[in-house]
Write a protein that holds these residues in place. Structure first.
Motif, PDB file in Angstrom:
ATOM      1  N   MET A  77       6.469   1.953  33.694  1.00 53.03           N
ATOM      2  CA  MET A  77       5.299   1.237  34.210  1.00 53.03           C
ATOM      3  C   MET A  77       5.475   0.887  35.683  1.00 53.03           C
ATOM      4  SD  MET A  77       4.253  -1.335  31.093  1.00 53.03           S
ATOM      5  CE  MET A  77       3.864  -0.712  29.462  1.00 53.03           C
ATOM      6  N   ASN A  78       6.657   0.398  36.036  1.00 53.73           N
ATOM      7  CA  ASN A  78       6.918   0.065  37.445  1.00 53.73           C
ATOM      8  C   ASN A  78       6.833   1.306  38.334  1.00 53.73           C
ATOM      9  OD1 ASN A  78       7.356  -2.738  37.220  1.00 53.73           O
ATOM     10  ND2 ASN A  78       9.420  -2.403  36.444  1.00 53.73           N
ATOM     11  N   LEU A  79       7.418   2.415  37.875  1.00 52.72           N
ATOM     12  CA  LEU A  79       7.349   3.647  38.653  1.00 52.72           C
ATOM     13  C   LEU A  79       5.914   4.166  38.746  1.00 52.72           C
ATOM     14  CD1 LEU A  79      10.513   5.511  37.300  1.00 52.72           C
ATOM     15  CD2 LEU A  79      10.256   4.333  39.488  1.00 52.72           C
ATOM     16  N   TYR A  80       5.142   3.971  37.677  1.00 48.22           N
ATOM     17  CA  TYR A  80       3.736   4.394  37.704  1.00 48.22           C
ATOM     18  C   TYR A  80       2.952   3.590  38.737  1.00 48.22           C
ATOM     19  CZ  TYR A  80      -1.071   5.173  36.092  1.00 48.22           C
ATOM     20  OH  TYR A  80      -2.407   5.468  36.041  1.00 48.22           O
ATOM     21  N   LEU A  81       3.199   2.288  38.790  1.00 45.03           N
ATOM     22  CA  LEU A  81       2.504   1.442  39.769  1.00 45.03           C
ATOM     23  C   LEU A  81       2.868   1.852  41.195  1.00 45.03           C
ATOM     24  CD1 LEU A  81       2.912  -2.053  38.038  1.00 45.03           C
ATOM     25  CD2 LEU A  81       0.864  -0.628  38.108  1.00 45.03           C
ATOM     26  N   GLN A  82       4.151   2.126  41.432  1.00 42.29           N
ATOM     27  CA  GLN A  82       4.580   2.549  42.765  1.00 42.29           C
ATOM     28  C   GLN A  82       3.987   3.908  43.135  1.00 42.29           C
ATOM     29  OE1 GLN A  82       8.860   2.427  42.887  1.00 42.29           O
ATOM     30  NE2 GLN A  82       8.968   0.275  42.295  1.00 42.29           N
ATOM     31  N   GLU A  83       3.944   4.824  42.159  1.00 49.36           N
ATOM     32  CA  GLU A  83       3.390   6.148  42.439  1.00 49.36           C
ATOM     33  C   GLU A  83       1.886   6.077  42.708  1.00 49.36           C
ATOM     34  OE1 GLU A  83       3.177  10.306  42.936  1.00 49.36           O
ATOM     35  OE2 GLU A  83       4.817   8.844  43.026  1.00 49.36           O
ATOM     36  N   CYS A  84       1.189   5.211  41.984  1.00 51.48           N
ATOM     37  CA  CYS A  84      -0.248   5.026  42.240  1.00 51.48           C
ATOM     38  C   CYS A  84      -0.488   4.511  43.651  1.00 51.48           C
ATOM     39  CB  CYS A  84      -0.845   4.062  41.215  1.00 51.48           C
ATOM     40  SG  CYS A  84      -1.010   4.737  39.551  1.00 51.48           S
ATOM     41  N   ASP A  85       0.267   3.501  44.050  1.00 52.46           N
ATOM     42  CA  ASP A  85       0.114   2.956  45.403  1.00 52.46           C
ATOM     43  C   ASP A  85       0.432   4.020  46.459  1.00 52.46           C
ATOM     44  OD1 ASP A  85      -0.579   0.537  44.296  1.00 52.46           O
ATOM     45  OD2 ASP A  85       1.454  -0.289  44.407  1.00 52.46           O
ATOM     46  N   ARG A  86       1.449   4.830  46.194  1.00 47.23           N
ATOM     47  CA  ARG A  86       1.801   5.873  47.161  1.00 47.23           C
ATOM     48  C   ARG A  86       0.691   6.903  47.303  1.00 47.23           C
ATOM     49  NH1 ARG A  86       3.577  10.966  47.794  1.00 47.23           N
ATOM     50  NH2 ARG A  86       3.233  11.409  45.591  1.00 47.23           N
ATOM     51  N   GLN A  87       0.147   7.357  46.174  1.00 47.99           N
ATOM     52  CA  GLN A  87      -0.897   8.372  46.241  1.00 47.99           C
ATOM     53  C   GLN A  87      -2.179   7.829  46.856  1.00 47.99           C
ATOM     54  OE1 GLN A  87      -1.579  10.860  42.891  1.00 47.99           O
ATOM     55  NE2 GLN A  87       0.572  10.952  42.265  1.00 47.99           N
ATOM     56  N   ILE A  88      -2.462   6.563  46.628  1.00 48.05           N
ATOM     57  CA  ILE A  88      -3.647   5.963  47.258  1.00 48.05           C
ATOM     58  C   ILE A  88      -3.468   5.918  48.769  1.00 48.05           C
ATOM     59  CG2 ILE A  88      -4.972   3.821  47.487  1.00 48.05           C
ATOM     60  CD1 ILE A  88      -4.467   3.339  44.510  1.00 48.05           C
ATOM     61  N   ARG A  89      -2.231   5.606  49.218  1.00 48.17           N
ATOM     62  CA  ARG A  89      -1.982   5.583  50.655  1.00 48.17           C
ATOM     63  C   ARG A  89      -2.022   6.997  51.244  1.00 48.17           C
ATOM     64  NH1 ARG A  89       2.276   1.991  49.169  1.00 48.17           N
ATOM     65  NH2 ARG A  89       3.768   3.689  49.550  1.00 48.17           N
ATOM     66  N   VAL A  90      -1.454   7.955  50.499  1.00 48.30           N
ATOM     67  CA  VAL A  90      -1.352   9.317  51.031  1.00 48.30           C
ATOM     68  C   VAL A  90      -2.704  10.009  51.059  1.00 48.30           C
ATOM     69  CG1 VAL A  90      -0.383  11.602  50.597  1.00 48.30           C
ATOM     70  CG2 VAL A  90       1.068   9.588  50.404  1.00 48.30           C
ATOM     71  N   TYR A  91      -3.451   9.930  49.958  1.00 47.43           N
ATOM     72  CA  TYR A  91      -4.688  10.692  49.834  1.00 47.43           C
ATOM     73  C   TYR A  91      -5.942   9.883  50.155  1.00 47.43           C
ATOM     74  CZ  TYR A  91      -1.592  13.958  47.488  1.00 47.43           C
ATOM     75  OH  TYR A  91      -0.566  14.810  47.203  1.00 47.43           O
ATOM     76  N   GLY A  92      -5.808   8.561  50.292  1.00 44.44           N
ATOM     77  CA  GLY A  92      -6.948   7.753  50.671  1.00 44.44           C
ATOM     78  C   GLY A  92      -7.980   7.656  49.565  1.00 44.44           C
ATOM     79  N   SER A  93      -9.103   7.057  49.892  1.00 48.34           N
ATOM     80  CA  SER A  93     -10.217   6.911  48.966  1.00 48.34           C
ATOM     81  C   SER A  93     -11.467   7.484  49.599  1.00 48.34           C
ATOM     82  CB  SER A  93     -10.440   5.435  48.601  1.00 48.34           C
ATOM     83  OG  SER A  93      -9.286   4.896  47.978  1.00 48.34           O
ATOM     84  N   ALA A  94     -12.364   7.943  48.758  1.00 52.30           N
ATOM     85  CA  ALA A  94     -13.582   8.570  49.262  1.00 52.30           C
ATOM     86  C   ALA A  94     -14.427   7.595  50.057  1.00 52.30           C
ATOM     87  CB  ALA A  94     -14.393   9.147  48.106  1.00 52.30           C
TER      88      ALA A  94
END
Length: 385
Positions: A77-94
């Motif tokens: 769960m902790n790794l999932y939260l970190q990976e989500c934050d990373r991908q949001i920073r990397v790929y941005g939001s529409a």
């Protein structure tokens, strides 16, 4: 955070990711990473059996899930939260991508604090994940290797994060680290021996920390090269502004401080300590940017140029010393693992003897076997004299 708080945060983040629309399409590797962590957090370890008629996409999902075997649900769960934050920073939001002021490169945002990115450099965004991976304990590492097939090896699925082209000169430090670590992991999986895996476990963690070091050095040197180009050709021609470069450097400082936190692995903290002089220099010059951005940027380029000996001589020597220490400590862990296996074999023999003593028929056979051996030893001793 308690387990209940982590679970609630995980569920909220998973619900958000279902409706998240990235500004750019995530890579298949990142999508599989997110899927695998979510499955591990919800369902635990992947089953050992898998349908042979499954499609290639289902097989890739299964292999990604199985690569996380051995990780507890809370850790997943902790790794999932970190990976989500990373991908949001990397790929941005529409929504942020459709705003009036669109970032021209990773790290630029429309206002906000210096560390508030809609997208971030891939290398710096991966530092917290690499720190978490380096904190994997030896039992968890051995358990994960025992459940991971060679084709699903973790290092075999990694790629350079800083260089746009893996064959470029700027990517070769990362490529070298990944190449060596991939072969070490291959030897561990190929041998299927806990003693060999325990021998190579410290090297695995050391290479994760060296990857963080390579990312940090490439970011520092790359920022100096970008500043030099801006000072010579101008921001309009290069498409990069000095403020963007300093935002990336401020994120670098935060990443190095993350590696220095007490809960991180020892190798990560050593890498962070070796880069602390750079963070203090960047923080000092960043304060001077409010007075003169051009002057502070020029001073940054000069200081990085003067510190070539530290990046080219001192840090490689420290890296070699860390790898040598990892090899020595790996030998110690291999001895510990060998001793543990010997103890297990002795306990197994004791249990087998006890079982035979309890069984009357086996007890009689055991006594006859012992008497036969004693008689044979007496005959040997008599023949000698």
């Amino acid at each position: 955070m308690t387990d209940s708080d982590i679970t609630a945060t995980f569920r909220a983040k998973a619900s958000f990711m279902k409706s998240w629309k990235p500004a750019s399409m995530p890579s298949n590797r990142d999508r599989l990473e997110l899927y695998a962590l979510h499955k591990q957090a919800v369902s635990g370890d992947a089953p050992s059996a898998f349908s042979s008629t499954a499609s290639s996409a289902e097989r890739a999902k299964y292999q990604a899930w199985r690569s996380k075997s051995g990780i507890s649900k809370t850790e997943a769960m902790n790794l999932y939260l970190q990976e989500c934050d990373r991908q949001i920073r990397v790929y941005g939001s529409a929504t942020s991508a459709s705003s009036t002021t669109k970032p021209t490169r990773s790290g630029e945002t429309n206002g906000g604090s210096s560390n508030d990115y809609s997208t971030a450099p891939r290398g710096l965004a991966a530092v917290p994940l690499l720190c978490a991976a380096a904190a994997e304990s030896r039992p968890a590492y051995l358990r994960r290797l025992s459940q991971t097939p060679i084709e699903a090896a973790w290092w075999g699925r990694q790629e350079a994060l800083c260089g746009e082209n893996p064959n470029s000169l700027s990517a070769w430090p990362e490529v070298l680290v990944i190449f060596l670590a991939k072969h070490i992991e291959y030897w561990s999986l190929r041998s299927s021996n806990r003693i060999v895996a325990a021998l190579l476990w410290p090297l695995h963690n050391s290479f994760l920390s060296l990857w963080i070091l390579a990312i940090s050095i490439l970011t520092i040197v790359g920022a100096a090269w970008q500043v030099l180009q801006i000072l010579i050709w101008g921001a309009r021609r290069t498409g990069i502004s000095l403020s963007q470069v300093w935002k990336d450097l401020s994120l670098l400082v935060a990443s190095i401080h993350t590696a220095c936190e007490p809960q991180q692995a020892l190798t990560c903290r050593l890498v962070g300590l070796s880069l602390l002089p750079a963070t203090y220099t960047i923080a000092t010059l960043e304060k001077a940017t409010s007075t003169s951005l051009t002057l502070a940027s020029t001073a940054y380029v000069i200081l990085v140029g003067c510190a070539w000996w530290y990046f080219c001589l001192v840090l490689p020597w420290l890296s070699s010393a860390m790898l040598g220490t990892a090899m020595f400590s790996g030998f110690c862990f291999a001895v510990i693992e060998f001793a543990g296996l010997c103890m297990l074999s002795r306990q197994f023999v004791s249990v087998e003897v006890l079982r035979r003593l309890i069984n009357p028929t086996a007890k009689l056979a055991l006594i006859c076997d012992v008497r036969a051996r004693l008689d044979a030893n007496e005959k040997d001793s008599e023949s000698k004299f």
